[in-house]
Design a protein around this motif. Structure first.
Motif, PDB file in Angstrom:
ATOM      1  N   ILE A   1       1.054  -1.088   0.037  1.00  0.00           N
ATOM      2  CA  ILE A   1      -0.308  -0.133  -0.300  1.00  0.00           C
ATOM      3  C   ILE A   1       0.706   1.155  -0.365  1.00  0.00           C
ATOM      4  N   ARG A   2       1.420   1.189   0.197  1.00  0.00           N
ATOM      5  CA  ARG A   2       2.596   2.020   1.050  1.00  0.00           C
ATOM      6  C   ARG A   2       3.624   3.294  -0.505  1.00  0.00           C
ATOM      7  N   LEU A   3       3.631   0.831  -0.853  1.00  0.00           N
ATOM      8  CA  LEU A   3       4.501   1.320  -2.252  1.00  0.00           C
ATOM      9  C   LEU A   3       4.191   2.293  -3.080  1.00  0.00           C
ATOM     10  N   PHE A   4       2.872   1.632  -3.895  1.00  0.00           N
ATOM     11  CA  PHE A   4       1.564   2.293  -4.455  1.00  0.00           C
ATOM     12  C   PHE A   4       1.079   3.772  -4.056  1.00  0.00           C
ATOM     13  N   ASN A   5       1.059   4.037  -2.626  1.00  0.00           N
ATOM     14  CA  ASN A   5       1.069   5.505  -2.323  1.00  0.00           C
ATOM     15  C   ASN A   5       2.397   6.288  -2.971  1.00  0.00           C
TER      16      ASN A   5
END
Length: 392
Positions: free
Chosen positions: A204-208
């Motif tokens: 999720i953090r990498l996508f964000n």
């Protein structure tokens, strides 16, 4: 049993004796200001023994005279100046020990990271909540989850911004209200669930980060691995072409001298010495070739990672952009994919970094310390004479 034990004791005594000889060689060399590692001393001692099988018989204990002669011969070999064969030996030992050191450093780093994570993992798995309404216990567990996930990505647990980001991701994957159900799982299931949580939250953090809405402090490991491996490939390629050219020059001059024994120019070529110098350059080239194949593997690996990582980001952007509520079974595997590729890229980046360090140390042998007997004039004259002898 007795014979086995005696053999084992004899082997241990022999190893002890060899170790003492190696220390003695290294110590005497240091006192003569000859820089020698224990590994190089051992290498040379072994070479001396193998070259003198009648004098140093391995099936019997060495006498004090044998030991003294072995030490003296090894020191003489190690103290030789302007010696291509010794430099080749130094290069082999340096390369072997550098490889071992870098591998050990990587293993140590991995073990330290694993230990730091395991301590938090154990605390999480051991924690019990009094009930579904145990607010204090839930807060403690939540804090431990955040600490575990930050530790797993190598980020500071003390950083508030990172902590808030991980907490937000965690809340969307495992809301606080569900923490009580987590504590009911058995130990191994909890560990597996923690790994899943790490992948989903990191994903999720990498996508964000990719869409410019978060991922604070997360290094783009895929790009880092890509640029690192490209720079290394270029550095190796440059040295490789130069080494190939050197080996070719030596081979041509030596070949000419051997094929034309009556030629006055050929007679002036110090063939034996040039053969030793050629062996040195071939050894250097062999190391560069092993580097090239190692780097080529990393290039392929990174190239695959980039296309898969970008593909998953694209797919997620498309899914999230089309719907307000996206089904978990569609996005979670993609988040996990991103996290796994990021972790793999991190491993590649560390491996490439270790190779860069080895190559930097190996560059000490790029220009030999001995006096080169192959001169440009000799090479040019050989080429001209060879052309005259065999016109094309």
């Amino acid at each position: 049993g007795g014979l086995k034990e005696r053999k084992s004791c004899e082997t241990a005594a022999r190893m002890d004796e060899i170790q003492k000889i190696v220390f003695e060689i290294a110590d005497r060399c240091q006192r003569r200001n000859v820089p020698v590692t224990d590994m190089l001393a051992a290498f040379v001692a072994k070479a001396v023994i193998l070259e003198n099988p009648a004098r140093f018989q391995l099936d019997r204990a060495l006498s004090p005279d044998d030991v003294e002669e072995l030490v003296s011969l090894a020191i003489k070999r190690l103290s030789a100046e302007d010696d291509p064969a010794l430099e080749t030996l130094r290069m082999q030992v340096a390369f072997d020990s550098m490889y071992v050191q870098r591998q050990e450093a990587l293993e140590k780093e991995r073990a330290a990271a694993k230990r730091a994570y395991s301590l938090i993992e154990q605390s999480i798995c051991a924690l019990k909540l009094q009930s579904a309404k145990d607010v204090g216990g839930m807060s403690q567990m939540h804090r431990l989850f955040v600490a575990a996930l930050l530790t797993k990505t190598g980020q500071s647990v003390q950083n508030e911004v990172y902590g808030k980001e991980v907490a937000a991701g965690l809340e969307s994957v495992l809301p606080r209200a569900n923490l009580h159900a987590f504590t009911a799982l058995d130990y191994s299931d909890k560990r597996d669930r923690l790994v899943d949580l790490h992948h989903y939250v990191l994903g999720i953090r990498l996508f964000n980060k990719a869409i410019g809405k978060g991922g604070t402090g997360l290094i783009d490991k895929v790009s880092e691995a890509s640029s690192g491996v490209s720079e290394l490939q270029e550095a190796v390629r440059h040295q490789y072409h130069r080494a190939v050219s050197e080996v070719d020059s030596y081979s041509k001059v030596i070949g000419f001298a051997i094929d034309n024994p009556d030629d006055p120019l050929a007679q002036s070529v110090p063939v034996r010495r040039l053969q030793d110098e050629l062996t040195n350059r071939r050894q250097y080239l062999a190391f560069l070739e092993s580097f090239q194949s190692e780097v080529a593997k990393s290039v392929d690996q990174v190239s695959g990672l980039i296309s898969e990582y970008d593909g998953e980001i694209e797919e997620l952007t498309d899914l999230v952009g089309r719907k307000s509520a996206v089904p978990k079974e569609k996005v979670y595997p993609l988040f996990e994919g991103l996290a796994r590729k990021w972790t793999e890229a991190d491993e590649v980046a560390k491996h490439v970094d270790a190779l860069v360090n080895i190559l930097t140390e190996l560059q000490a042998f790029e220009v030999p310390t001995y006096t080169l007997q192959l001169t440009a004039a000799m090479y040019d004259a050989t080429r001209k004479t060879a052309a005259a002898v065999r016109p094309y």
